[in-house]
Motif scaffolding. Structure first.
Motif, mmCIF file in Angstrom:
data_model
loop_
_atom_site.group_PDB
_atom_site.id
_atom_site.type_symbol
_atom_site.label_atom_id
_atom_site.label_comp_id
_atom_site.label_asym_id
_atom_site.label_seq_id
_atom_site.Cartn_x
_atom_site.Cartn_y
_atom_site.Cartn_z
ATOM 1 N N GLY A 102 -7.761 -19.694 10.114
ATOM 2 C CA GLY A 102 -7.575 -21.122 9.873
ATOM 3 C C GLY A 102 -6.626 -21.711 10.893
ATOM 4 N N THR A 103 -5.902 -22.740 10.511
ATOM 5 C CA THR A 103 -4.960 -23.400 11.402
ATOM 6 C C THR A 103 -3.550 -23.335 10.828
ATOM 7 O OG1 THR A 103 -5.316 -25.556 10.355
ATOM 8 C CG2 THR A 103 -6.726 -25.002 12.226
ATOM 9 N N VAL A 104 -2.566 -23.467 11.705
ATOM 10 C CA VAL A 104 -1.175 -23.480 11.270
ATOM 11 C C VAL A 104 -0.870 -24.759 10.513
ATOM 12 C CG1 VAL A 104 1.220 -23.556 12.080
ATOM 13 C CG2 VAL A 104 -0.396 -21.934 13.091
ATOM 14 N N ALA A 152 -16.608 -18.500 18.855
ATOM 15 C CA ALA A 152 -16.525 -19.735 18.071
ATOM 16 C C ALA A 152 -15.422 -20.657 18.576
ATOM 17 C CB ALA A 152 -16.278 -19.397 16.599
ATOM 18 N N GLY A 153 -14.761 -20.272 19.680
ATOM 19 C CA GLY A 153 -13.677 -21.078 20.213
ATOM 20 C C GLY A 153 -12.373 -20.895 19.477
ATOM 21 N N ARG A 154 -12.277 -19.841 18.654
ATOM 22 C CA ARG A 154 -11.056 -19.581 17.896
ATOM 23 C C ARG A 154 -10.190 -18.560 18.641
ATOM 24 N NH1 ARG A 154 -15.114 -19.428 13.736
ATOM 25 N NH2 ARG A 154 -15.016 -21.300 12.458
ATOM 26 N N PRO A 171 -5.263 -28.353 16.866
ATOM 27 C CA PRO A 171 -6.580 -28.530 17.484
ATOM 28 C C PRO A 171 -7.384 -27.248 17.636
ATOM 29 C CG PRO A 171 -4.903 -28.524 19.169
ATOM 30 C CD PRO A 171 -4.179 -28.447 17.853
ATOM 31 N N VAL A 172 -6.761 -26.089 17.395
ATOM 32 C CA VAL A 172 -7.448 -24.817 17.586
ATOM 33 C C VAL A 172 -7.286 -23.957 16.338
ATOM 34 C CG1 VAL A 172 -7.593 -22.720 18.990
ATOM 35 C CG2 VAL A 172 -7.064 -24.899 20.079
ATOM 36 N N GLU A 173 -8.372 -23.328 15.918
ATOM 37 C CA GLU A 173 -8.322 -22.437 14.769
ATOM 38 C C GLU A 173 -8.060 -21.003 15.223
ATOM 39 O OE1 GLU A 173 -11.642 -22.599 12.198
ATOM 40 O OE2 GLU A 173 -11.534 -24.765 11.876
#
Length: 479
Positions: free
Chosen positions: A386-388, A438-440, A393-395
């Motif tokens: 997930g995200t902080v 997935a860009g994570r 903007p990035v997972e």
């Protein structure tokens, strides 16, 4: 039964941009137009880009164009995950069908395929997740368009049937994605095999669809020289050597910063229990999420002893009158589960005894007691990502990234002062990261770190646990 007028549609057979404008009712930008025109003119098109440039829209428009301008076409679509394929591309196709009265009358959308009414078996686009070995096998038709979304994350063997089908004159291939890997079919299409493709590079900084706020946030958080910026904004492949996730200068700066002297109201304690003989068990306390105290490091993994040391730390910090709450977070992927079980068993007794002492002291001093709360959490590295924060903007691919990302953000914003320890600086600044399909963000595995001669980051992991706020289910019941 509604049908499509193929003769009328044939005027768009080589004009996907006009089809999109007149039939779908959308207006492609310059980069999108160029990609669409390339697919019309060329057999193989490969597009690498930053995030948010509108590639899913392009793919959906091309699916509908190909479906409407050719008799009995087949359009296999794939992506590395169900989320990328069904929740993004397939949902995008549904949106544009609804946007066009013409298409809404003749095209049927389902979770698995999109087809011309009355021709579900022979005139269709189909969604096949690339995790299945036969995802792109078995398609035979005079007119085939393969759509490979997030192509950098698709295994090379999935492309073998595509190459076989491309021997047919009417077959076409469109690959799109963030350039996340330095190897593979997609990477080769932009490097050693580039001459075989019509290739595009779309830099997010040049796209009107990408907000400047997004670009500025990436630059602020990761820097223009980072792989995150290269992959997510500029659409470039990562550097040959991976980036360090946390810059060493941040660790050094926050290890040398002035230490606050105010008394804390909250203590967070991260407990990383050694799983192997050469690893260390670490108890890392942090005051008010802003000041790290000296970690306790033990070179053994006796769970009852570590539980005892943790309870001693709890009682020590509870003796500070201003402390209202202590949160203990334990890595339970290995032997730590024994420490967690013991602390959960003792939690209520410890909490009650501390509150009893505070009431007694308050009565003697004729003051109100400061109530004390103790919580013990089971944590797992490698759990759900997930995200902080909501505006990140990035997972992260998993909870390891979220935990370490929490530390990274605190160091970047200079809100956390570290205990000065060269071992901790080394551990924090030597862990690398990559960008997955997935860009994570995906952090380097401990096994890979050890192969590079970097010891297990036990101190850094304990700090990450302390700074992390585990997500708790609303429906959980405490017995």
């Amino acid at each position: 039964m509604a049908t499509i007028d193929i003769k009328a549609m044939r005027r768009f057979i080589n004009s996907p941009v006009d089809f999109t404008t007149h039939i779908i009712g959308a207006t492609p930008d310059a980069a999108q137009r160029a990609i669409m025109e390339s697919v019309a003119k060329n057999q193989m098109t490969s597009v690498r880009s930053g995030h948010g440039i509108g590639k899913s829209a392009v793919e959906s428009w091309l699916v509908l164009w190909f479906l409407c301008t050719r008799p009995y076409p087949k359009i296999p679509c794939t992506a590395p995950t169900d989320h990328q394929l069904k929740d993004i591309l397939w949902a995008e196709i549904a949106k544009w069908i609804r946007h066009s009265r013409t298409l809404e009358n003749v095209i049927v959308w389902t979770q698995e395929r999109v087809y011309l009414k009355g021709h579900a078996k022979e005139w269709f686009a189909v969604a096949r997740t690339a995790t299945k070995p036969d995802a792109l096998q078995g398609f035979h038709a005079e007119h085939i368009l393969y759509i490979i979304d997030e192509a950098s994350g698709v295994d090379d063997d999935r492309f073998e049937p595509v190459l076989g089908s491309l021997s047919t004159p009417g077959a076409k291939l469109l690959m799109c994605g963030n350039p996340t890997r330095l190897t593979g079919f997609f990477h080769d299409s932009h490097t050693k095999n580039r001459a075989q493709y019509s290739t595009f590079h779309v830099d997010g900084r040049k796209s009107r669809r990408v907000s400047q706020d997004f670009i500025n946030t990436i630059i602020e958080m990761y820097g223009e020289n980072s792989d995150v910026f290269r992959v997510r904004v500029s659409g470039d492949f990562p550097k040959a050597l991976p980036d360090s996730f946390i810059p060493m200068e941040w660790c050094e700066r926050q290890s040398e910063a002035d230490r606050p002297t105010r008394e804390p109201s909250r203590i967070d304690i991260g407990v990383d229990v050694a799983r192997f003989g050469d690893d260390s068990s670490v108890i890392a306390p942090v005051r008010d999420k802003t000041l790290q105290d000296e970690p306790d490091i033990y070179h053994h993994n006796d769970t009852m002893e570590i539980a005892g040391y943790t309870i001693a730390a709890i009682r020590q910090y509870a003796s500070i009158e201003t402390v209202r709450e202590i949160y203990v977070k334990i890595d339970c992927d290995g032997l730590g589960v024994g420490v967690y079980d013991r602390l959960r068993e003792q939690r209520e007794e410890i909490q009650n005894s501390i509150n009893d002492k505070r009431r007694e002291a308050a009565e003697q001093n004729d003051t109100d007691p400061v109530p004390f709360l103790l919580e013990v959490y089971e944590c797992h590295f490698g759990g759900e990502g997930g995200t902080v924060s909501p505006d990140d903007p990035v997972e992260y691919a998993n909870s390891t990234g979220v935990m370490w990302g929490t530390v990274r953000e605190a160091l970047r914003k200079q809100t956390l002062v570290l205990w000065h320890d060269d071992r901790q600086i080394t551990q924090l600044s030597n862990r690398r990261y990559s960008i997955n399909s997935a860009g994570r963000i995906e952090l380097e595995r401990k096994e890979a770190m050890k192969k590079r001669g970097i010891q297990s980051p036990d101190i850094a992991d304990a700090l990450a646990l302390a700074m992390y706020d585990p997500v708790q289910s609303d429906w959980s019941i405490d017995f």
